[in-house]
Scaffold this active site. Sequence first.
Site, PDB file in Angstrom:
ATOM      1  N   TYR A  33      -3.657  -0.485 -22.935  1.00 54.25           N
ATOM      2  CA  TYR A  33      -3.880  -1.929 -22.797  1.00 54.25           C
ATOM      3  C   TYR A  33      -3.245  -2.518 -21.546  1.00 54.25           C
ATOM      4  CZ  TYR A  33       0.864  -3.177 -24.349  1.00 54.25           C
ATOM      5  OH  TYR A  33       2.224  -3.349 -24.445  1.00 54.25           O
ATOM      6  N   HIS A  51       0.859  -1.189   0.000  1.00 57.16           N
ATOM      7  CA  HIS A  51       0.000   0.000   0.000  1.00 57.16           C
ATOM      8  C   HIS A  51       0.887   1.228   0.000  1.00 57.16           C
ATOM      9  CE1 HIS A  51      -2.769   3.111   1.125  1.00 57.16           C
ATOM     10  NE2 HIS A  51      -2.296   3.214   2.358  1.00 57.16           N
TER      11      HIS A  51
END
Length: 209
Positions: free
Chosen positions: A111, A90
């Site tokens: 993509y 995190h």
Amino acid sequence: MADLRADLIATARAMQPAGLNRSTAGNVSVRSGDGFYITPTGMAYGSLIEDDIPLMALDGSHAGKRKPSSEWRFHRDLYATRPEVGAVLHAHSPFAVSLACLRLDIPPFHYMIARFGGDTIRCAEYSIFGSESLSTVAMAAMAGRKACLLANHGMLVAGRDLNEALALAIELEELCEQYWRACQLGQPVLLSAEEMAAVLEKFKGYGQQ
């Protein structure tokens, strides 16, 4: 498991030079047996030694002389529900935080969004840091994904090991920056559902299997 704790500290220390974190913000964990090691709360990564790293059980108890990160709950819930997850990271990286403060999902403008398991990077609903409710909304945003944003907070990634977790975090921050920059020039042209489905299929056999 001294080596595992050393690897965890090395990963935490790599976050700042990678542009993911400053000071004591963020946290990292790695699965160990039926529990996990996690960085301690409020300690600078540069000063950490192996004995500073708490070992947590899935019931929320911990062993060691230091208190675990206040965000241990979403680490615990990822390990409890996702057997493929071996490490969780995190961070409060600048571009991820910027988008999270707008509470925006990242759409399929590129993509490589598919690298994280779907055609978007979701932004979890807001909940106060360190809470069970934050873990609940984070788990919803992470369903079928390797990463999400946390509203008004930062990013969360889950990898098979520490190396992948760090690599995913760096890649996610780069995508956040690219999306932010593209939005300065106009509305990015998004890939279609069919185009993203083709990318997701191709990724199944991408890289060293």
